[in-house]
Scaffold this motif. Structure first.
Motif, PDB file in Angstrom:
ATOM      1  N   GLU A   1       0.836  -1.189   0.000  1.00 21.91           N
ATOM      2  CA  GLU A   1       0.000   0.000   0.000  1.00 21.91           C
ATOM      3  C   GLU A   1       0.881   1.252   0.000  1.00 21.91           C
ATOM      4  N   SER A   2       0.512   2.220  -0.822  1.00 20.23           N
ATOM      5  CA  SER A   2       1.314   3.441  -0.934  1.00 20.23           C
ATOM      6  C   SER A   2       1.184   4.309   0.318  1.00 20.23           C
ATOM      7  N   ASP A   3       2.317   4.779   0.826  1.00 17.63           N
ATOM      8  CA  ASP A   3       2.357   5.698   1.955  1.00 17.63           C
ATOM      9  C   ASP A   3       3.680   6.456   1.864  1.00 17.63           C
ATOM     10  N   LYS A   4       3.655   7.636   1.256  1.00 13.06           N
ATOM     11  CA  LYS A   4       4.890   8.390   1.014  1.00 13.06           C
ATOM     12  C   LYS A   4       5.584   8.811   2.304  1.00 13.06           C
ATOM     13  N   ASN A   5       4.831   8.928   3.371  1.00 15.78           N
ATOM     14  CA  ASN A   5       5.430   9.336   4.645  1.00 15.78           C
ATOM     15  C   ASN A   5       6.040   8.166   5.406  1.00 15.78           C
ATOM     16  N   ARG A   6       5.745   6.934   4.964  1.00 18.11           N
ATOM     17  CA  ARG A   6       6.292   5.753   5.634  1.00 18.11           C
ATOM     18  C   ARG A   6       6.786   4.750   4.592  1.00 18.11           C
ATOM     19  N   PRO A   7       8.039   4.866   4.178  1.00 17.44           N
ATOM     20  CA  PRO A   7       8.574   3.906   3.204  1.00 17.44           C
ATOM     21  C   PRO A   7       8.535   2.489   3.762  1.00 17.44           C
ATOM     22  N   PHE A   8       8.409   1.527   2.870  1.00 22.58           N
ATOM     23  CA  PHE A   8       8.366   0.115   3.247  1.00 22.58           C
ATOM     24  C   PHE A   8       9.729  -0.492   2.964  1.00 22.58           C
ATOM     25  N   ARG A   9      10.345  -1.116   3.984  1.00 24.76           N
ATOM     26  CA  ARG A   9      11.691  -1.677   3.837  1.00 24.76           C
ATOM     27  C   ARG A   9      11.678  -3.169   4.135  1.00 24.76           C
ATOM     28  N   ILE A  10      12.394  -3.909   3.294  1.00 22.63           N
ATOM     29  CA  ILE A  10      12.524  -5.351   3.471  1.00 22.63           C
ATOM     30  C   ILE A  10      13.994  -5.669   3.672  1.00 22.63           C
ATOM     31  N   GLN A  11      14.322  -6.212   4.824  1.00 24.45           N
ATOM     32  CA  GLN A  11      15.699  -6.598   5.126  1.00 24.45           C
ATOM     33  C   GLN A  11      15.894  -8.061   4.739  1.00 24.45           C
ATOM     34  N   THR A  12      16.876  -8.327   3.870  1.00 17.25           N
ATOM     35  CA  THR A  12      17.234  -9.691   3.525  1.00 17.25           C
ATOM     36  C   THR A  12      18.596  -9.996   4.129  1.00 17.25           C
ATOM     37  N   ARG A  13      19.134 -11.169   3.835  1.00 22.97           N
ATOM     38  CA  ARG A  13      20.380 -11.561   4.489  1.00 22.97           C
ATOM     39  C   ARG A  13      21.562 -10.679   4.076  1.00 22.97           C
ATOM     40  N   SER A  14      21.511 -10.075   2.891  1.00 21.45           N
ATOM     41  CA  SER A  14      22.651  -9.279   2.426  1.00 21.45           C
ATOM     42  C   SER A  14      22.249  -7.963   1.782  1.00 21.45           C
ATOM     43  N   GLY A  15      20.982  -7.611   1.860  1.00 17.66           N
ATOM     44  CA  GLY A  15      20.564  -6.392   1.183  1.00 17.66           C
ATOM     45  C   GLY A  15      19.325  -5.776   1.794  1.00 17.66           C
ATOM     46  N   LEU A  16      19.047  -4.546   1.367  1.00 14.33           N
ATOM     47  CA  LEU A  16      17.886  -3.802   1.825  1.00 14.33           C
ATOM     48  C   LEU A  16      17.070  -3.376   0.613  1.00 14.33           C
ATOM     49  N   ILE A  17      15.757  -3.604   0.675  1.00 12.86           N
ATOM     50  CA  ILE A  17      14.853  -3.248  -0.403  1.00 12.86           C
ATOM     51  C   ILE A  17      13.876  -2.220   0.139  1.00 12.86           C
ATOM     52  N   GLU A  18      13.708  -1.096  -0.564  1.00  7.23           N
ATOM     53  CA  GLU A  18      12.865  -0.021  -0.069  1.00  7.23           C
ATOM     54  C   GLU A  18      11.903   0.436  -1.152  1.00  7.23           C
ATOM     55  N   VAL A  19      10.625   0.619  -0.777  1.00  9.72           N
ATOM     56  CA  VAL A  19       9.595   1.057  -1.713  1.00  9.72           C
ATOM     57  C   VAL A  19       8.647   2.007  -0.987  1.00  9.72           C
ATOM     58  N   VAL A  20       7.792   2.678  -1.761  1.00 14.83           N
ATOM     59  CA  VAL A  20       6.714   3.480  -1.194  1.00 14.83           C
ATOM     60  C   VAL A  20       5.395   2.747  -1.366  1.00 14.83           C
ATOM     61  N   GLY A  21       5.096   2.344  -2.598  1.00 14.35           N
ATOM     62  CA  GLY A  21       3.895   1.575  -2.869  1.00 14.35           C
ATOM     63  C   GLY A  21       4.033   0.913  -4.225  1.00 14.35           C
ATOM     64  N   THR A  22       4.082  -0.402  -4.265  1.00 13.09           N
ATOM     65  CA  THR A  22       4.313  -1.106  -5.523  1.00 13.09           C
ATOM     66  C   THR A  22       4.099  -2.599  -5.314  1.00 13.09           C
ATOM     67  N   SER A  23       4.257  -3.406  -6.380  1.00 10.07           N
ATOM     68  CA  SER A  23       4.164  -4.856  -6.261  1.00 10.07           C
ATOM     69  C   SER A  23       5.384  -5.490  -6.912  1.00 10.07           C
ATOM     70  N   PHE A  24       5.967  -6.479  -6.253  1.00 13.52           N
ATOM     71  CA  PHE A  24       7.226  -7.045  -6.715  1.00 13.52           C
ATOM     72  C   PHE A  24       7.491  -8.374  -6.010  1.00 13.52           C
ATOM     73  N   ASP A  25       8.442  -9.120  -6.558  1.00 12.38           N
ATOM     74  CA  ASP A  25       8.820 -10.419  -6.009  1.00 12.38           C
ATOM     75  C   ASP A  25      10.254 -10.349  -5.503  1.00 12.38           C
ATOM     76  N   VAL A  26      10.484 -10.936  -4.330  1.00 14.81           N
ATOM     77  CA  VAL A  26      11.834 -10.990  -3.752  1.00 14.81           C
ATOM     78  C   VAL A  26      12.185 -12.449  -3.513  1.00 14.81           C
ATOM     79  N   ARG A  27      13.372 -12.847  -3.992  1.00 19.32           N
ATOM     80  CA  ARG A  27      13.856 -14.212  -3.769  1.00 19.32           C
ATOM     81  C   ARG A  27      15.205 -14.128  -3.075  1.00 19.32           C
ATOM     82  N   SER A  28      15.268 -14.628  -1.840  1.00 19.45           N
ATOM     83  CA  SER A  28      16.488 -14.529  -1.053  1.00 19.45           C
ATOM     84  C   SER A  28      16.633 -15.767  -0.169  1.00 19.45           C
ATOM     85  N   TYR A  29      16.932 -16.890  -0.787  1.00 14.63           N
ATOM     86  CA  TYR A  29      17.162 -18.129  -0.036  1.00 14.63           C
ATOM     87  C   TYR A  29      18.621 -18.190   0.410  1.00 14.63           C
ATOM     88  N   SER A  30      18.851 -18.706   1.592  1.00  9.63           N
ATOM     89  CA  SER A  30      20.198 -18.730   2.166  1.00  9.63           C
ATOM     90  C   SER A  30      21.154 -19.643   1.398  1.00  9.63           C
TER      91      SER A  30
END
Length: 351
Positions: A190-219
């Motif tokens: 859900e879009s929220d410009k005042n609160r970015p959405f962050r996904i922490q993976t084992r070696s990286g950081l993914i940041e969005v405002v509002g969008t749809s996407f796939d993340v693959r991060s198996y150890s």
């Protein structure tokens, strides 16, 4: 905002409750730059609150304001109007002096925080620090051969693939939304410009405002992949946050973990990257050892290779298979890769 000297007066006014619209905008921009700035403001706030109480109590005791006021009040009752005004003015100056010293000490505390905020937080406000960080986290985990759909508190939706785990706070903060992912998931944010959405993976950081996407991060895989269906996603490495990758709709961004590199490519068949949500198995020139690992996750089985030719596991395999049994999947691989296999309960033996 990059000028560190400019932000400290704004922080002082913020903590003193006298910010204007310009100050608020500067503070919001500074907080949005990175998580370190938000941590510093949190540390400063704790020290400000802790020191303010001690300073006020100590100064009041030292200045004896109540006794001074009683003495002044007694004299006022016995003096003429001119003397009354003079003593009232003296008392007001005394109050201003107390306020000046209080502010001076608080600003001094801020300067020290700018040099060593982490150390001061531990020294001056350990009690408050522990209370602030008593967040409640929820953990959603899927086993092999299992998928799960999760709706977050902000209305965002997450679909977890097999053998994956999502860690999230019970309630998002007012300034950001942060989760941790192990495995693979599709995010519809859900879009929220005042609160970015962050996904922490084992070696990286993914940041969005509002969008749809796939993340693959198996150890057990040496690459982290982000494929964007809609919107824009920012990808950065944990080891070097200054290196960022902007991934737009239709592109795949990758973090090559072993090489410590970022990579961006256009996806020819975008929908194939989201096919797993419909129960399809899609492989695109994937090495056979990667194909076997994926099949193990999807079907909750163990694949054992007993052959002597290890180079076979590096050969590439491509297919788009609808949901079917393990034997049917292995039959396709057998014909394409010229292998032999047998299924023994929850094991597949290849030779």
């Amino acid at each position: 905002m990059s000028d560190k000297e400019e932000i400290w007066p704004v922080i002082v006014r913020y903590l003193d409750g006298i910010v204007d619209d310009s100050d608020s905008k500067k503070l919001e921009e500074w907080l949005a730059e990175n998580s370190e700035n938000r941590r510093v403001l949190h540390s400063v706030s704790q020290i400000w609150k802790a020191s303010e109480e001690r300073l006020q109590n100590a100064l009041i005791e030292e200045l004896n304001l109540e006794e001074d006021w009683e003495r002044i009040s007694d004299h006022i009752s016995q003096s003429d109007v001119k003397e009354k005004n003079a003593r009232v003015l003296k008392f007001k100056r005394l109050r201003k002096r107390q306020q000046f010293f209080s502010n001076l000490m608080k600003v001094a505390a801020l300067v020290l925080v700018a040099v060593a905020s982490g150390y001061l937080t531990l020294q001056y406000a350990p009690g408050q620090q522990q209370k602030v960080h008593q967040s409640v986290f929820n953990e959603i985990q899927t086993s092999a051969a299992e998928r799960a759909r999760v709706e977050l508190g902000d209305g965002s939706r997450v679909t977890l693939n097999a053998a994956s785990k999502l860690i999230m706070p019970e309630t998002f903060s007012q300034s950001s939304r942060e989760v941790e992912l192990h495995g693979q998931a599709f995010f519809d944010i859900e879009s929220d410009k005042n609160r970015p959405f962050r996904i922490q993976t084992r070696s990286g950081l993914i940041e969005v405002v509002g969008t749809s996407f796939d993340v693959r991060s198996y150890s057990d895989e040496d690459v982290i992949e982000v494929v964007v269906r809609e919107g824009t996603v920012e990808v950065s490495q944990e080891s070097d946050p200054s290196q960022k990758l902007i991934v737009n709709e239709g592109y795949k961004g990758s973090i090559l973990v072993a090489e410590n590199k970022l990579n961006l490519v256009w996806t020819e068949d975008l929908d194939s990257y989201f096919a797993w949500m419909d129960g399809r198995l899609v492989f695109k020139k994937d090495p056979l050892h990667k194909v076997f690992r994926h099949i193990e996750r999807i079907y909750d089985i163990e694949i054992i290779y007993t052959g002597s030719d290890e180079t076979l596991l590096e050969k590439e395999f491509s297919a788009d298979l609808k949901t079917r049994s393990v034997k049917e999947v292995m039959d396709v691989i057998k014909m394409a890769m010229d292998i032999e296999f047998e299924v023994d309960e929850d094991r597949v033996i290849i030779y």
